[in-house]
Design an enzyme around this catalytic site. Structure first.
Site, mmCIF file in Angstrom:
data_model
loop_
_atom_site.group_PDB
_atom_site.id
_atom_site.type_symbol
_atom_site.label_atom_id
_atom_site.label_comp_id
_atom_site.label_asym_id
_atom_site.label_seq_id
_atom_site.Cartn_x
_atom_site.Cartn_y
_atom_site.Cartn_z
ATOM 1 N N CYS A 1 0.541 -1.392 0.388
ATOM 2 C CA CYS A 1 -0.229 -0.274 -0.165
ATOM 3 C C CYS A 1 0.514 1.411 0.161
ATOM 4 C CB CYS A 1 -1.436 -0.134 0.949
ATOM 5 S SG CYS A 1 -0.626 -1.069 2.682
ATOM 6 N N ARG B 1 7.342 -10.937 5.126
ATOM 7 C CA ARG B 1 7.259 -10.757 7.037
ATOM 8 C C ARG B 1 8.269 -11.835 7.893
ATOM 9 N NH1 ARG B 1 0.956 -9.274 6.187
ATOM 10 N NH2 ARG B 1 1.416 -8.017 4.731
ATOM 11 N N GLN C 1 0.099 -11.086 -2.640
ATOM 12 C CA GLN C 1 -1.163 -11.038 -2.599
ATOM 13 C C GLN C 1 -1.388 -10.495 -4.058
ATOM 14 O OE1 GLN C 1 0.186 -7.517 0.730
ATOM 15 N NE2 GLN C 1 -0.650 -8.621 1.340
ATOM 16 N N ASP D 1 -3.584 -8.062 -4.601
ATOM 17 C CA ASP D 1 -3.615 -6.314 -3.624
ATOM 18 C C ASP D 1 -3.817 -5.986 -4.590
ATOM 19 O OD1 ASP D 1 -3.264 -5.250 -1.323
ATOM 20 O OD2 ASP D 1 -1.610 -5.618 -1.523
ATOM 21 N N HIS E 1 -4.955 -0.835 -4.146
ATOM 22 C CA HIS E 1 -5.781 0.272 -3.684
ATOM 23 C C HIS E 1 -6.533 1.083 -4.689
ATOM 24 C CE1 HIS E 1 -2.676 -1.890 -1.595
ATOM 25 N NE2 HIS E 1 -3.116 -1.482 -0.060
ATOM 26 N N HIS F 1 -8.371 -0.920 0.549
ATOM 27 C CA HIS F 1 -7.747 -1.936 0.154
ATOM 28 C C HIS F 1 -8.117 -3.545 -0.107
ATOM 29 C CE1 HIS F 1 -4.436 0.055 2.885
ATOM 30 N NE2 HIS F 1 -5.364 0.511 3.268
#
Length: 645
Positions: free
Chosen positions: A337, A366, A384, A386, A388, A518
């Protein structure tokens, strides 16, 4: 008299001091026999606890999660009673319920539990359960609690009492056993009809390796023996479906100590599967108006200081990468993000172009503790799906609903039809864990609650489960074995736009702050694939299977024809292989079945003469002969049926 409001909205009057169990008895004796606990004004209580003022009451049974938790918490006390009966010098740590059962951390001194001991322990639990001893709650002073456990010589309970406030301490007693506990518990031990010790492990007291290692005894109990039998059968089936086992057998992924723990290597077949998922999502995203972007695997430490990720997660992440420049530090990307915020800022934005939807299959890193790593479900590097969405405040609910539609489309295409939407909100008692004002949190939480209601989703609400920057809607999916997994997630965020000073020019020609949504329908590809493998037992949906067909010539004479068939079907994007091994056709079929190939196409003299194939379906058997074009049409129809149904 007091007013008791039931879940259907009806109000009944009872004398002050009535218990939830007595309320159940006034409704139905059959209901009362099944009541394990009750939710009184939102808090789970003993069904035998007195209610002295007006209240809302929900009666809890085995069919309720809170009912199961209470049942298993009480079972942990039953396990402790059995241990104390068999080993009088035992000392006790904590014994909470967990997702499937309970555990108790105990100090058995020099004794180590054998298989024979475990069998005796199970028998003793059932023997004590048959006594139908009540779970009795009593308030005690801190001094009384200290005196009791000092006499008993249990230093672990004394350690727990140190942190408790006088006036808030309760004991629970059943039979000859007394424990320090806030409860709640089931009415009596007689509800427990089946018990099984599942595992023995070690656990440091209070999770500190400097403390003594205790014995952690995991168990599970049920109100019927039949349910325990079915549970154990499901566990056996789960072992067969374990994604780590099937991932190796189907040659999907691997791990290497030299590469590093928690860093999966995708093998060719697994990569094909993964790419199919990505293609599926990319196609859906293009239709929904998303723009693809790509960002680096690292970012300046300052980027994550600005976003707040470094403050919240920095200590538990991979440590900063230092460069020859003394003042320069980078982090492996823990989130996508912040990068997407910087893409939004690359040029001025007008209210007319909002919403801006940026999507990326972004790999993040992570540092999970080694003991928490588990196959693909818990890794240190994962990708991900992902995206936004940067939108105006008046667009939030509409955009949120569109994302819900996308998540449900994904679930339908992959056969996940049993799910619950969890509304994850801020913990009102610990607001320091989060960034942002009360005002923006209230706006964000309202938008999620309204969108979920408008879509008619089955929801549960969990306080304290929000992300640090905003509330979210998490999709909890049940797989074929009834296990719950958290997959897709959608989050509303008023905070990162503020921290990154994101703006757009409104119709009033003034600067305004956008809202950020998100979303990740898969969550992470790694975890999603793991759940998918176990859900379908490696029998992937036809459109997703890495090997959709196996062409099996019955002898060497038909190798050329088999290759012609394969080349033709490849033109229609049908994937698979030709089995040219010098093996009998029966062996080739068995091997294709083991590899879980959806369709086997057998070719010999008759098929070659007629330009056809003999079709066999995995797990079903022969479907008869088809012309090559006919099979291709049939195959494409099956895929369309899955994706468009």
């Amino acid at each position: 008299m007091i007013n008791i409001t039931l879940p259907d909205g009806s109000v009944r009057q009872y004398e002050s001091g009535v218990t939830s169990l007595e309320i159940a008895q006034s409704i139905s004796e059959g209901l009362a026999r099944n009541v394990l606990a009750a939710k009184v004004n939102g808090l789970v209580w003993d069904a035998t606890r007195s209610i002295s003022e007006d209240a809302t009451v929900q009666l809890l049974t085995w069919n309720d999660d809170e009912g199961k938790n209470t049942f298993w918490h009480s079972s942990a006390h039953l396990l402790a009673e059995a241990l104390e009966d068999l080993y009088p010098d035992v000392k006790f740590g904590i014994g909470p319920p967990v997702e499937n059962g309970f555990y108790y951390d105990v100090d058995l001194g020099e004794h180590h539990l054998s298989q024979e001991d475990i069998a005796k322990l199970e028998q003793k639990m059932l023997e004590l359960a048959r006594a139908k001893n009540e779970y009795k709650r009593s308030d005690v002073s801190k001094a009384e609690a200290i005196e009791y456990f000092t006499k008993k010589g249990d230093e672990y309970k004394l350690d727990l009492i140190k942190d408790l406030e006088d006036g808030s301490i309760t004991f629970y007693e059943q039979g000859n056993f007394v424990d320090l506990c806030r409860g709640p518990h089931i009415p009596n031990t007689g509800f427990i009809k089946a018990a099984k010790i599942m595992n023995i492990a070690g656990a440091y007291w209070r999770g500190d390796e400097n403390n003594k290692q205790l014995t952690r005894i995991y168990g599970v109990t049920f109100p019927k023996q039949k349910e325990l039998t079915e549970y154990l059968e499901r566990l056996e089936e789960a072992k067969k479906r374990d994604h780590r086992k099937l991932g190796k057998e189907l040659e999907l992924f691997a791990f290497s100590e030299k590469v590093g723990m928690g860093l999966p290597l995708w093998l060719p077949k697994g990569t094909l599967l993964r790419e199919r998922l990505e293609q599926f999502m990319r196609k859906a995203q293009v239709k929904a108006g998303y723009q693809p972007v790509v960002t680096p695997h690292i970012g300046s430490k300052e980027l994550y200081v600005t976003s707040g990720h470094y403050e919240k997660y920095g200590a538990d992440s991979f440590q900063p990468i230092k460069t020859p420049n003394e003042n320069e530090e980078f982090l492996l990307k823990p989130m996508n993000c912040p990068h997407h915020c910087e893409i939004y800022k690359t040029r001025p934005r007008s209210y007319k172009e909002l919403p801006v939807r940026l999507a990326e299959f972004g790999t993040v890193y992570r540092y999970e503790q080694s003991g928490e790593l588990h196959g693909l479900t818990r890794v240190r590097g994962f990708t991900q799906d992902d995206a936004h969405i940067f939108c105006r405040p008046d667009q939030v609910k509409e955009e949120f609903i569109k994302v819900i539609d996308l998540v449900l489309y994904v679930f339908k295409a992959l056969g996940f039809d049993d799910y619950t939407a969890q509304i994850s909100l801020r913990d009102p008692e610990n607001k320091a864990k989060y960034i942002g004002t009360d005002e923006v949190w209230e706006k964000a939480e309202s938008a999620i609650i309204e969108a979920a209601a408008e879509k008619g989703l089955s929801t549960v609400t969990e306080l304290g489960e929000a992300a640090f920057y905003g509330p979210k809607l998490d999709f909890m999916v049940k797989d074929a074995l009834g296990r719950k997994w958290q997959l897709g997630t959608i989050q509303v965020d008023y905070n990162l736009p503020e921290r990154f000073q994101l703006e757009y020019i409104g119709a009033d020609n003034q600067k305004h702050r956008p809202v950020m949504i998100h979303r990740a329908p898969f969550g992470s590809l790694e975890r999603f694939v793991a759940v998918l493998i176990e859900h379908c037992g490696g029998n992937f949906p036809l459109w997703l299977s890495p090997e959709q067909i196996a062409i099996l010539p019955i002898s060497e004479k038909y190798h050329d024809y088999a290759q012609q068939v394969y080349d033709r079907l490849q033109q229609d994007d049908i994937r698979g292989y030709v089995d040219n091994r010098d093996e009998k056709i029966g062996r080739k079929i068995r091997d294709a079945e083991v590899r879980k190939v959806p369709y086997m196409l057998i070719v010999g003299e008759k098929e070659q003469e007629n330009g056809a194939v003999s079709v066999r379906r995995h797990g079903e058997g022969d479907l008869g002969a088809m012309a090559i074009e006919e099979f291709s049409t049939f195959f494409q129809g099956k895929i369309a049926e899955i994706l468009n149904n």
